[in-house]
Design a protein around this motif. Structure first.
Motif, PDB file in Angstrom:
ATOM      1  N   PHE A 111     -20.214  15.250   8.872  1.00 16.56           N
ATOM      2  CA  PHE A 111     -20.257  14.191   9.885  1.00 16.56           C
ATOM      3  C   PHE A 111     -20.532  12.817   9.255  1.00 16.56           C
ATOM      4  CE2 PHE A 111     -21.162  18.080  12.170  1.00 16.56           C
ATOM      5  CZ  PHE A 111     -20.399  17.941  13.317  1.00 16.56           C
ATOM      6  N   TYR A 112     -20.118  12.634   8.001  1.00 16.49           N
ATOM      7  CA  TYR A 112     -20.391  11.360   7.328  1.00 16.49           C
ATOM      8  C   TYR A 112     -19.616  10.213   7.984  1.00 16.49           C
ATOM      9  CZ  TYR A 112     -21.878   8.311   3.553  1.00 16.49           C
ATOM     10  OH  TYR A 112     -22.473   7.305   2.837  1.00 16.49           O
ATOM     11  N   ASN A 113     -18.435  10.517   8.538  1.00 17.80           N
ATOM     12  CA  ASN A 113     -17.695   9.470   9.260  1.00 17.80           C
ATOM     13  C   ASN A 113     -18.480   8.974  10.470  1.00 17.80           C
ATOM     14  OD1 ASN A 113     -15.377   9.368   7.597  1.00 17.80           O
ATOM     15  ND2 ASN A 113     -14.547  11.205   8.563  1.00 17.80           N
ATOM     16  N   HIS A 114     -19.215   9.889  11.133  1.00 19.20           N
ATOM     17  CA  HIS A 114     -20.056   9.476  12.261  1.00 19.20           C
ATOM     18  C   HIS A 114     -21.157   8.528  11.796  1.00 19.20           C
ATOM     19  CE1 HIS A 114     -18.088  12.917  14.133  1.00 19.20           C
ATOM     20  NE2 HIS A 114     -18.498  12.453  15.312  1.00 19.20           N
ATOM     21  N   ILE A 115     -21.686   8.772  10.595  1.00 23.83           N
ATOM     22  CA  ILE A 115     -22.743   7.903  10.070  1.00 23.83           C
ATOM     23  C   ILE A 115     -22.214   6.481   9.909  1.00 23.83           C
ATOM     24  CG2 ILE A 115     -24.253   7.482   8.087  1.00 23.83           C
ATOM     25  CD1 ILE A 115     -24.304  10.533   7.697  1.00 23.83           C
ATOM     26  N   LYS A 116     -20.981   6.341   9.389  1.00 28.40           N
ATOM     27  CA  LYS A 116     -20.381   5.015   9.270  1.00 28.40           C
ATOM     28  C   LYS A 116     -20.226   4.360  10.642  1.00 28.40           C
ATOM     29  CE  LYS A 116     -17.695   6.325   5.169  1.00 28.40           C
ATOM     30  NZ  LYS A 116     -16.330   6.560   4.641  1.00 28.40           N
ATOM     31  N   MET A 117     -19.817   5.199  11.624  1.00 23.51           N
ATOM     32  CA  MET A 117     -19.645   4.676  12.984  1.00 23.51           C
ATOM     33  C   MET A 117     -20.986   4.198  13.539  1.00 23.51           C
ATOM     34  SD  MET A 117     -17.270   4.273  15.315  1.00 23.51           S
ATOM     35  CE  MET A 117     -17.118   3.952  17.084  1.00 23.51           C
ATOM     36  N   PHE A 118     -22.052   4.992  13.333  1.00 24.28           N
ATOM     37  CA  PHE A 118     -23.369   4.623  13.856  1.00 24.28           C
ATOM     38  C   PHE A 118     -23.919   3.387  13.147  1.00 24.28           C
ATOM     39  CE2 PHE A 118     -23.892   9.425  14.653  1.00 24.28           C
ATOM     40  CZ  PHE A 118     -23.154   9.323  15.822  1.00 24.28           C
ATOM     41  N   LEU A 119     -23.688   3.295  11.828  1.00 21.50           N
ATOM     42  CA  LEU A 119     -24.141   2.106  11.093  1.00 21.50           C
ATOM     43  C   LEU A 119     -23.387   0.867  11.571  1.00 21.50           C
ATOM     44  CD1 LEU A 119     -24.491   3.599   7.489  1.00 21.50           C
ATOM     45  CD2 LEU A 119     -26.338   2.826   8.981  1.00 21.50           C
ATOM     46  N   GLY A 120     -22.106   1.050  11.916  1.00 20.17           N
ATOM     47  CA  GLY A 120     -21.341  -0.056  12.495  1.00 20.17           C
ATOM     48  C   GLY A 120     -21.900  -0.470  13.842  1.00 20.17           C
ATOM     49  N   ASP A 121     -22.278   0.520  14.675  1.00 20.05           N
ATOM     50  CA  ASP A 121     -22.890   0.207  15.978  1.00 20.05           C
ATOM     51  C   ASP A 121     -24.199  -0.564  15.809  1.00 20.05           C
ATOM     52  OD1 ASP A 121     -20.842   1.493  17.306  1.00 20.05           O
ATOM     53  OD2 ASP A 121     -21.908   3.403  17.441  1.00 20.05           O
ATOM     54  N   ILE A 122     -25.021  -0.137  14.825  1.00 17.70           N
ATOM     55  CA  ILE A 122     -26.295  -0.820  14.575  1.00 17.70           C
ATOM     56  C   ILE A 122     -26.058  -2.250  14.121  1.00 17.70           C
ATOM     57  CG2 ILE A 122     -28.339  -0.849  13.079  1.00 17.70           C
ATOM     58  CD1 ILE A 122     -28.227   2.219  13.090  1.00 17.70           C
ATOM     59  N   SER A 123     -25.083  -2.450  13.211  1.00 18.06           N
ATOM     60  CA  SER A 123     -24.770  -3.801  12.737  1.00 18.06           C
ATOM     61  C   SER A 123     -24.284  -4.672  13.896  1.00 18.06           C
ATOM     62  CB  SER A 123     -23.707  -3.741  11.633  1.00 18.06           C
ATOM     63  OG  SER A 123     -24.172  -2.997  10.530  1.00 18.06           O
ATOM     64  N   LEU A 124     -23.489  -4.091  14.791  1.00 19.95           N
ATOM     65  CA  LEU A 124     -23.010  -4.831  15.958  1.00 19.95           C
ATOM     66  C   LEU A 124     -24.183  -5.214  16.862  1.00 19.95           C
ATOM     67  CD1 LEU A 124     -20.606  -5.922  17.534  1.00 19.95           C
ATOM     68  CD2 LEU A 124     -20.303  -3.663  18.552  1.00 19.95           C
ATOM     69  N   GLU A 125     -25.137  -4.297  17.057  1.00 22.39           N
ATOM     70  CA  GLU A 125     -26.331  -4.595  17.860  1.00 22.39           C
ATOM     71  C   GLU A 125     -27.145  -5.726  17.227  1.00 22.39           C
ATOM     72  OE1 GLU A 125     -28.005  -3.386  20.549  1.00 22.39           O
ATOM     73  OE2 GLU A 125     -26.774  -1.699  21.220  1.00 22.39           O
ATOM     74  N   GLN A 126     -27.197  -5.743  15.905  1.00 25.05           N
ATOM     75  CA  GLN A 126     -27.991  -6.745  15.187  1.00 25.05           C
ATOM     76  C   GLN A 126     -27.191  -8.012  14.876  1.00 25.05           C
ATOM     77  OE1 GLN A 126     -29.326  -4.336  11.826  1.00 25.05           O
ATOM     78  NE2 GLN A 126     -31.257  -3.911  12.872  1.00 25.05           N
ATOM     79  N   LYS A 127     -25.979  -8.108  15.459  1.00 32.51           N
ATOM     80  CA  LYS A 127     -25.118  -9.287  15.332  1.00 32.51           C
ATOM     81  C   LYS A 127     -24.693  -9.549  13.883  1.00 32.51           C
ATOM     82  CE  LYS A 127     -27.227 -11.467  19.415  1.00 32.51           C
ATOM     83  NZ  LYS A 127     -26.245 -10.818  20.306  1.00 32.51           N
ATOM     84  N   GLU A 128     -24.635  -8.501  13.080  1.00 28.52           N
ATOM     85  CA  GLU A 128     -24.091  -8.597  11.710  1.00 28.52           C
ATOM     86  C   GLU A 128     -22.631  -8.151  11.803  1.00 28.52           C
ATOM     87  OE1 GLU A 128     -26.685  -6.030   9.555  1.00 28.52           O
ATOM     88  OE2 GLU A 128     -28.305  -7.498   9.421  1.00 28.52           O
ATOM     89  N   PHE A 129     -21.789  -9.062  12.311  1.00 27.23           N
ATOM     90  CA  PHE A 129     -20.439  -8.680  12.724  1.00 27.23           C
ATOM     91  C   PHE A 129     -19.536  -8.323  11.541  1.00 27.23           C
ATOM     92  CE2 PHE A 129     -21.962 -11.701  16.046  1.00 27.23           C
ATOM     93  CZ  PHE A 129     -22.162 -10.742  17.026  1.00 27.23           C
ATOM     94  N   GLN A 130     -19.648  -9.049  10.447  1.00 31.69           N
ATOM     95  CA  GLN A 130     -18.786  -8.754   9.314  1.00 31.69           C
ATOM     96  C   GLN A 130     -19.133  -7.394   8.702  1.00 31.69           C
ATOM     97  OE1 GLN A 130     -16.030 -10.648   8.372  1.00 31.69           O
ATOM     98  NE2 GLN A 130     -15.683  -8.720   7.308  1.00 31.69           N
TER      99      GLN A 130
END
Length: 580
Positions: A111-130
Motif C-alpha cells: 500500500f505504498y501508493n496509498h502512503i504517497k496519496m495520504f502525504l499529498g493530502d497532508i501537504s494539501l491540508e498544510q497548503k504546501e501545494f507544490q
C-alpha cells in the motif's frame, strides 16, 4: 492447553471474519482485509485491524503499538502497524506524527501508493501545494490495477485544486474537468457538486463569467439530490451571487434566503455533534499544552545561555512539578470515576437479584410450608392415600423451587457477566434427546406422550450450555401446564435460509393474547400462574429471552386458552460447509 487455546483463537478469528463479511466496505478496506488476512493469528494485530476498519482511531493506535512492542520482527506486520498508525494520526489531524509513521514504512509495502496519496493530502491540508503536486503526480502515473482502491478521479481533482491555489489556471482547468468526467461516470453526486463549484470558481477567478455560470447552475441543480447541508448552502449562495451580478435582485434574494435556511439546518446538525467537538477541542488543547511545554523548555535553554542558569532550573522544576500533579490529578479522577461506575453497576445488579429472590422464593416456600403442615396432620391420622397425594405435590413444589434457584443462579451469572459463553455448531437432535431424558419420569407421572421429530441434519449456531438451559425451562413449563394424558412435541421448521425454527408444542392450558404480549416484552417478570397448583413468575422465560438474544436468536409464542402453547425459538443455521 496449547491446543485448547489454539482452538479458541481459531473460533474467535472465524467469527470475526464472519462478522466482517456481513459489512459493506470500500475497495480500499476490502484490499486491507485480503492483504492482512494471513496475520490475524496475532491477537494485537487482529484487534488493531478490526478497530481500523471500524474507524476507531484511538483504539487502532493502542493495539498497533502493542503489536509493535511484542518483539515480532516480521517486516510486513510492522509495515501494516505503521500504516494503521499513520492513517489514524492523519484522520485525527495530527499530521506531524502521521508523517513520522509513514516514513517508517518500507517502499516495498503493498500500500505504498496509498502512503504517497495520504502525504499529498497532508501537504494539501498544510497548503504546501507544490509538494502535494509532486506526490499526486507519482500516483497519476501508476496503473489502475496497482492502485488497490485509490480513485484516479480523486487524484486529478486534488491536482486541479493545487494548481488553482498556485494560480496555474490552465492546468487547474485541465485536471478539474478530467475529474468531473470521472465523477460523472461514477455517478457520485456529492463529489460532482463540489467539483462543479470549484470549476465555476476557477472561471470566476479569471473573469470568465459565461463559463462559470453554467457550472454554478449544474452544482445548484445537483445539490437538490444530496443531503449535505453545507454543499446545498454553498450552491445556493453562489447562485445568489450570480443573479446579483445579473442585476436580478429578486432571484438573488430568493437564493440568499435559501442559503440562510441551509445554514440554519447545518447549524442544527452541528449542535448534535457538539459534545464530540468539545472532546476534540479538549484533545487539541492537550496537544497545545505539550507544545507550550516544549516552547518553555526552549526558553529555558536561551535563559541558560544568557547566564540565568539557576533561575532556569527553578522554572523547569516548577513546570515539572505542576505537570506531574496535573497528570496525577487526572489519573486519580479517572480511577475514581471508573470505580464509581463499577460500584453503581454492582449495586444495581445486587438490587435486581434481591428483588427477584424476595419475590420468587416467597410463594414456593409458603406453598411448601402449607403443604408440610397438611402432611403432618395426615400422618397423625394415618391417611396414606392423602399422604401420597401431598408427597407428590411436595415433589412438584421442590422441582419448581430447584428450577427457580437454578434460573436465579444463571440469571446472576448472566447479569454479573461471569457466565462462560461460546457459540459453536450444534446438532439439535442429540441436545434435545439429552435434556428430554431427564424429564421422562415427570412426563410419565402425568402420562404425557413425548415426541422428538427433529431431523438429525439440523445444525444451529449456539452456546451448548445456554441451549440446554432454554430447553430445560421450556420442558419444565410444558410439563407444568399440561393436563393429564396430554402430549409434548418438539420439532423444527426450515422456512428461512438464515434461521432454523425450534418448536416446543403442548396441548395444555394455554395462554391469552394479553399474557403472550406481556411475556414477550423486554424486562418483564410476569406470573403465568393459572391455578393454585402451578407456581411460576416468568423468571425462567425472562432468562430464556436473554439467552436467546445472546445467541443471536428470536422468540415467538403462539397459544390459545385451553388449546395448548407453541414456543418458537429461531436460531441461526450453521452454513453447510461448517457442519460437523
Amino acid at each position: 492447553m496449547k491446543v485448547f487455546y489454539r482452538i479458541l483463537i481459531f473460533c474467535f478469528l472465524f467469527f470475526s471474519q464472519l462478522f466482517f463479511s456481513q459489512k459493506s466496505y470500500s475497495t480500499f478496506e476490502k484490499e486491507i482485509i485480503i492483504k492482512s488476512r494471513k496475520f490475524i493469528s496475532e491477537p494485537n494485530f487482529n484487534k488493531a485491524r478490526s478497530f481500523f476498519l471500524q474507524k476507531e482511531w484511538d483504539s487502532t493506535l493502542v493495539y498497533s503499538m502493542k503489536q509493535l512492542s511484542t518483539g515480532n520482527k516480521n517486516k510486513e506486520i510492522e509495515n501494516f502497524c505503521h500504516f494503521f498508525r499513520g492513517f489514524s494520526f492523519k484522520e485525527k489531524k495530527i499530521f506531524i506524527e502521521s508523517k513520522k509513521e509513514f516514513t517508517l514504512i518500507s517502499k516495498y509495502f503493498e500500500f505504498y501508493n496509498h502512503i504517497k496519496m495520504f502525504l499529498g493530502d497532508i501537504s494539501l491540508e498544510q497548503k504546501e501545494f507544490q509538494k502535494a503536486i509532486n506526490y499526486f503526480k507519482e500516483i497519476e502515473l501508476v496503473k489502475d490495477n496497482n492502485l488497490l482502491g485509490i480513485e484516479k478521479s480523486s487524484v486529478k481533482y486534488n491536482l486541479g485544486i493545487c494548481y488553482m491555489h498556485l494560480e496555474e489556471f490552465d492546468k487547474a482547468e485541465f485536471y478539474l474537468l478530467k475529474s468531473i468526467k470521472l465523477y460523472e461516470q461514477q455517478r457520485d453526486s456529492l463529489l460532482l457538486v463540489n467539483a462543479y463549484g470549484d470549476v465555476a470558481n476557477l472561471y470566476y477567478l479569471q473573469y470568465k463569467d459565461n463559463l462559470a455560470i453554467p457550472y454554478f447552475e449544474k452544482a445548484y441543480a445537483l445539490s437538490k439530490k444530496i443531503k449535505n447541508f453545507d454543499l446545498k448552502r454553498r450552491a445556493a449562495r453562489n447562485m445568489s451571487a450570480v443573479e446579483k451580478n445579473r442585476n436580478n435582485f429578486a432571484k438573488a434574494l430568493k437564493y440568499r434566503e435559501e442559503s440562510d435556511q441551509w445554514k440554519d439546518s447545518l447549524n442544527n446538525q452541528n449542535k448534535i455533534w457538539e459534545v464530540a467537538e468539545l472532546e476534540k477541542k479538549f484533545a487539541v488543547k492537550q496537544k497545545q499544552k505539550e507544545v507550550s511545554l516544549l516552547q518553555a523548555e526552549n526558553k529555558i535553554k536561551v535563559t541558560e545561555r544568557n547566564g540565568l542558569f539557576y533561575s532556569a532550573i527553578v522554572l523547569l522544576l516548577l513546570l515539572g512539578v505542576s505537570v506531574y500533579f496535573y497528570k496525577e490529578k487526572i489519573k486519580t479522577n479517572k480511577i475514581i470515576l471508573a470505580q464509581k461506575e463499577t460500584l453503581d453497576e454492582l449495586n444495581a445488579t445486587k438490587d435486581r437479584l434481591f428483588s427477584i429472590v424476595s419475590h420468587d422464593l416467597r410463594s414456593s416456600v409458603h406453598a411448601m410450608k402449607t403443604s408440610n403442615a397438611r402432611l403432618l396432620e395426615k400422618v397423625a391420622t394415618k391417611d396414606l392415600e392423602e399422604i401420597d397425594t401431598i408427597l407428590h405435590q411436595n415433589s412438584g413444589i421442590a422441582n419448581s423451587t430447584y428450577n427457580l434457584l437454578d434460573n436465579l443462579l444463571h440469571w446472576a451469572l448472566l447479569q454479573t457477566k461471569q457466565a462462560y459463553f461460546e457459540i459453536t455448531s450444534l446438532r439439535l437432535f442429540f441436545i434435545v434427546e439429552q435434556v428430554a431424558y431427564n424429564y421422562q419420569p415427570l412426563m410419565a407421572e402425568k402420562n404425557i406422550l413425548f415426541e422428538n421429530t427433529i431431523s438429525k441434519k439440523d445444525f444451529v449456531l449456539a452456546d451448548q450450555e445456554s441451549l440446554k438451559l432454554l430447553l430445560r425451562n421450556f420442558f419444565d413449563n410444558a410439563i407444568k401446564f399440561s393436563n393429564e394424558n396430554g402430549f409434548i412435541k418438539i420439532y423444527t421448521q426450515n422456512d428461512s435460509d438464515t434461521y432454523c425454527d425450534l418448536i416446543i408444542e403442548d396441548n395444555g392450558i394455554g395462554m391469552s393474547g394479553d399474557t403472550i404480549a406481556n411475556l414477550l416484552k423486554d424486562s418483564t417478570l410476569l406470573s403465568k400462574k393459572q391455578n393454585e397448583k402451578s407456581i411460576g413468575t416468568g423468571l425462567g422465560l425472562q432468562l430464556c429471552k436473554s439467552m436467546i438474544k445472546k445467541n443471536n436468536g428470536k422468540l415467538d409464542i403462539k397459544s390459545e386458552l385451553g388449546k395448548g402453547t407453541k414456543f418458537i425459538v429461531s436460531l441461526l443455521k450453521t452454513p453447510p460447509h461448517e457442519q460437523n
